[in-house]
Design a protein around this motif. Structure first.
Motif, PDB file in Angstrom:
ATOM      1  N   THR A  51     -32.819  -8.879  61.919  1.00 31.85           N
ATOM      2  CA  THR A  51     -33.720  -8.438  60.870  1.00 31.85           C
ATOM      3  C   THR A  51     -33.890  -6.926  60.902  1.00 31.85           C
ATOM      4  O   THR A  51     -34.208  -6.358  61.950  1.00 31.85           O
ATOM      5  N   GLY A  52     -33.692  -6.303  59.766  1.00 30.01           N
ATOM      6  CA  GLY A  52     -33.899  -4.873  59.653  1.00 30.01           C
ATOM      7  C   GLY A  52     -33.204  -4.320  58.438  1.00 30.01           C
ATOM      8  O   GLY A  52     -32.281  -4.933  57.894  1.00 30.01           O
ATOM      9  N   LEU A  53     -33.674  -3.165  57.993  1.00 27.47           N
ATOM     10  CA  LEU A  53     -33.081  -2.484  56.846  1.00 27.47           C
ATOM     11  C   LEU A  53     -33.022  -3.403  55.620  1.00 27.47           C
ATOM     12  O   LEU A  53     -32.071  -3.397  54.858  1.00 27.47           O
ATOM     13  N   GLY A  54     -34.071  -4.229  55.456  1.00 26.30           N
ATOM     14  CA  GLY A  54     -34.154  -5.121  54.302  1.00 26.30           C
ATOM     15  C   GLY A  54     -33.407  -6.435  54.447  1.00 26.30           C
ATOM     16  O   GLY A  54     -33.427  -7.265  53.546  1.00 26.30           O
ATOM     17  N   LEU A  55     -32.742  -6.641  55.567  1.00 28.17           N
ATOM     18  CA  LEU A  55     -31.960  -7.860  55.770  1.00 28.17           C
ATOM     19  C   LEU A  55     -32.691  -8.789  56.732  1.00 28.17           C
ATOM     20  O   LEU A  55     -33.179  -8.359  57.765  1.00 28.17           O
ATOM     21  N   ASP A  56     -32.777 -10.049  56.380  1.00 28.27           N
ATOM     22  CA  ASP A  56     -33.362 -11.079  57.228  1.00 28.27           C
ATOM     23  C   ASP A  56     -32.307 -12.161  57.363  1.00 28.27           C
ATOM     24  O   ASP A  56     -32.145 -12.988  56.474  1.00 28.27           O
ATOM     25  N   SER A  57     -31.549 -12.123  58.474  1.00 29.42           N
ATOM     26  CA  SER A  57     -30.417 -13.032  58.623  1.00 29.42           C
ATOM     27  C   SER A  57     -30.420 -13.670  60.000  1.00 29.42           C
ATOM     28  O   SER A  57     -31.262 -13.370  60.845  1.00 29.42           O
ATOM     29  N   VAL A  58     -29.461 -14.565  60.205  1.00 29.13           N
ATOM     30  CA  VAL A  58     -29.280 -15.233  61.492  1.00 29.13           C
ATOM     31  C   VAL A  58     -27.812 -15.103  61.895  1.00 29.13           C
ATOM     32  O   VAL A  58     -26.918 -15.336  61.081  1.00 29.13           O
ATOM     33  N   VAL A  59     -27.597 -14.720  63.156  1.00 35.34           N
ATOM     34  CA  VAL A  59     -26.254 -14.628  63.723  1.00 35.34           C
ATOM     35  C   VAL A  59     -26.092 -15.780  64.713  1.00 35.34           C
ATOM     36  O   VAL A  59     -26.933 -15.972  65.591  1.00 35.34           O
ATOM     37  N   THR A  60     -25.016 -16.552  64.534  1.00 32.31           N
ATOM     38  CA  THR A  60     -24.736 -17.676  65.431  1.00 32.31           C
ATOM     39  C   THR A  60     -23.337 -17.529  66.007  1.00 32.31           C
ATOM     40  O   THR A  60     -22.368 -17.336  65.269  1.00 32.31           O
TER      41      THR A  60
END
Length: 134
Positions: free
Chosen positions: A76-85
């Motif tokens: 999460t950061g710079l406007g991005l809210d993601s998941v890394v798997t």
């Protein structure tokens, strides 16, 4: 927002190292710093950590840890809210490594294309770190 409305970046590689060695590079802070970013990572579900690069800082939280097999965390950061798997699967001659980053919104074209270009470079660096491990 549904998964159908978000985009995903997937990078897969066959790596000529055992899963245990790759797991070390994915979970030990000093090794993560060599191929990805400075960090205060710990492979513990619920652990909050930062990833720090010259282009910005990310706030992350460990979601899943299955030693030697699966690791997932928020990115999460710079406007991005993601998941890394990360998924490690033993194969003849090494390990199949799969990295999936989910959660790119349609309007986040720059972040999506940055991830598509960036992850292969990070994995090149990961492979260089793996080659240098004892």
């Amino acid at each position: 927002m549904s998964e159908a409305e978000t985009r995903t970046v997937t990078v897969e590689r066959e790596i000529a190292h055992p899963a245990e060695r790759i797991w070390r590079a994915l979970t030990q802070p000093q090794l993560i710093a060599e191929w990805l970013m400075a960090n205060d990572f710990a492979p513990v579900v619920g652990h909050r950590f930062g990833l720090n690069a010259e282009w910005g800082d990310l706030a992350c939280e460990v979601l899943e840890v299955e030693p030697g097999r699966t690791l997932a965390y928020t990115w999460t950061g710079l406007g991005l809210d993601s998941v890394v798997t990360w998924t490690l699967t033993p194969v003849a001659g090494g390990t199949h490594l799969r990295m999936v980053q989910t959660g790119f919104l349609p309007e986040q074209k720059l972040a999506y294309h940055g991830a598509r270009a960036g992850w292969p470079r990070y994995l090149d660096r990961l492979e260089a770190v793996l080659a240098a491990l004892d």
